[in-house]
Design a protein around this motif. Sequence first.
Motif, mmCIF file in Angstrom:
data_model
loop_
_atom_site.group_PDB
_atom_site.id
_atom_site.type_symbol
_atom_site.label_atom_id
_atom_site.label_comp_id
_atom_site.label_asym_id
_atom_site.label_seq_id
_atom_site.Cartn_x
_atom_site.Cartn_y
_atom_site.Cartn_z
ATOM 1 N N SER A 31 21.022 -28.123 -25.058
ATOM 2 C CA SER A 31 20.716 -29.088 -24.004
ATOM 3 C C SER A 31 19.269 -29.542 -23.948
ATOM 4 N N LEU A 156 27.897 -23.164 -27.905
ATOM 5 C CA LEU A 156 29.117 -23.552 -27.188
ATOM 6 C C LEU A 156 28.931 -23.438 -25.669
ATOM 7 N N LEU A 157 28.366 -22.317 -25.222
ATOM 8 C CA LEU A 157 28.177 -22.119 -23.791
ATOM 9 C C LEU A 157 27.142 -23.092 -23.226
ATOM 10 N N GLY A 159 26.386 -26.019 -24.364
ATOM 11 C CA GLY A 159 26.934 -27.367 -24.318
ATOM 12 C C GLY A 159 28.004 -27.527 -23.258
ATOM 13 N N ALA A 160 28.728 -26.443 -22.970
ATOM 14 C CA ALA A 160 29.828 -26.541 -21.999
ATOM 15 C C ALA A 160 29.350 -26.461 -20.561
ATOM 16 N N TRP A 163 28.554 -29.775 -18.752
ATOM 17 C CA TRP A 163 29.804 -30.525 -18.571
ATOM 18 C C TRP A 163 30.634 -29.908 -17.460
ATOM 19 N N LEU A 164 30.755 -28.574 -17.478
ATOM 20 C CA LEU A 164 31.553 -27.910 -16.455
ATOM 21 C C LEU A 164 30.933 -28.062 -15.073
#
Length: 442
Positions: A31, A156-157, A159-160, A163-164
Motif C-alpha cells: 500500500s 496479500l494481507l 492489499g486486502a 479493500w476490506l
Amino acid sequence: MTELPGTRTVRRRYVTVCSLLWLPSGLGLASMVLLFGERGMSLAAVAALFAAHSLTVAVLELPTGGLSDVLGRRPVLAVAGGLNVAACLLVGLGTTAWVLTAGMVLMGAARALSSGTAEAWYVDAVQERSGQDAELRTGLARGGSATSAALAAGMLLGGALPWLLGLGPGLGARLSEATSGAVIVLSVPLLLAAGVRVVLVCYVLAVLREPPRPPATLRSVLRGVPATVLDGLRLGGRDTLVRRVLLTAAAVGGALATIELLIPGRTVELTGAAGSGAMVYAALACAGFVFNGLGSHLAPLAARVAGGGERAVLVSLGAGATGLLLLGITATSVHPMATTVAVVGFGLLYLGLGAASPNQNDLLHRRVTSTGRATALSVQSLALQLSGALTGLVAGAFRPGPVPWLLTGAVLLGGALLWLRRVEARAVPGTTIASDTRADVG
C-alpha cells in the motif's frame, strides 16, 4: 551426523525471526505507493522517497554488518526492529515530505542493520552447539521459505486490508465523506506492520541468546567496525569461493531488477488496462514469493540429488537463467501460449533462485568465521543491490522487447557456469571442515 535437540530449537527461533522480519515488509509494499499518491506526492517524488531508502541501505550495509560482528547479533536486531517501528509510524502517519523522507531513511537504516544479522546468529548458534562442521543447509532453507511465505502473506494481507476496510458495513460511506478517508485506510497496513515490529523486538530480546562478547566501548567499536569491514572486503578478493558467491549475487541482483522493471509493463500489455495490470502484477509477485520459498525448501534435496552444494548452485541458477530466457523469447507476444510459457519462465526463475541461495550461503559460512560472518553477508547483499541498480539503468535504456531479458538471462547463466569447477576445500581458522563434496542430510 545426529542432530542435537538444541539445534532444532535454534532453527525454530531463526524461522520465527525471519517471519517477523519480513511480514511487515510485505504489509508495507502492498500500500505504500498508493498511500504516497493519496498524500499528493508526484511519481517523481515517490521515486525520490524510495531512492532515499535504497541509498541509505547501500551506504550503511557494510558498516552495520561490521557493527553486528563487533557488538553482537541480538542488540543489532533489536535496534533494527525499534528503528522500523519508528519508520512505519512516520510513513503511516506523516503528512509532509520531510517526515516521509525521515521515515524512509530510518527504514533503510533498519534494513541495513538487519541484513544478514539473523542468519549470522543462526549459524553462530548452531556451530556453538554442534561444532564447526554442523549441518546448516536445512535451517538456511527453512529460513528462506519462511521469508518468502511472510512476504507473500504480507502482500496479500496488506492489499486486502484497505479493500476490506473501505467496503465494511457503513464504513465506506463514512470514509467517503472525509477527505482523508483513503489515507486512513491505506495507513492501516503500515500501522499493523509497526505492531509486528514491536513483537519482533520483544521476541529477539527474550529468546535470542548468544555467547558473551567482550564489553564494547565507543573506542572499540570505532576501531573494530572498519577493521572488520576491510577484512570482509579482502576475503572476497583472496578467496575463490567467496568471490564466486559475490559474483553470483551480482548476477541475481540483475535478474531481480529486470523482473521488477519489466514485468509490470508486460502485465499491462496483457490485460490492456493499468488497473487490472497492477492486480495481475500483485498476484504474480505473491506467486514469485511462493516459488522462491518452495525453492528454498527444496535446497537440501537439490544438494543431495546434484551431489553437493556447488553442483546444486550450478543447477539452480541454470534453471533460473532458463526462466529468464523463456521470458525473453515470449516478450513480444500476448498469445495465450506465449503467456503460459512466460508464466512458466517466471516461476522457474524464482524457484531456481530460491534453491540456489541456501546452498551458496551454506558454502559461504564454511569459509568465514563468526567474527566476520555478518560483514560477509553484507558484502554479498551490497553486490546484489549495486548490480540491481546498474542493471535497472541499462535495461531501462533498451526499447521493450526480448533484448533486456536475453542479456540478463545470459549474465545469470554466466553466474551459474562459475560453479562448474569445484573449489578446493579450505577450512577457516579454528575449524575442522574437510570439504563440501558430500550433500548434507536435510
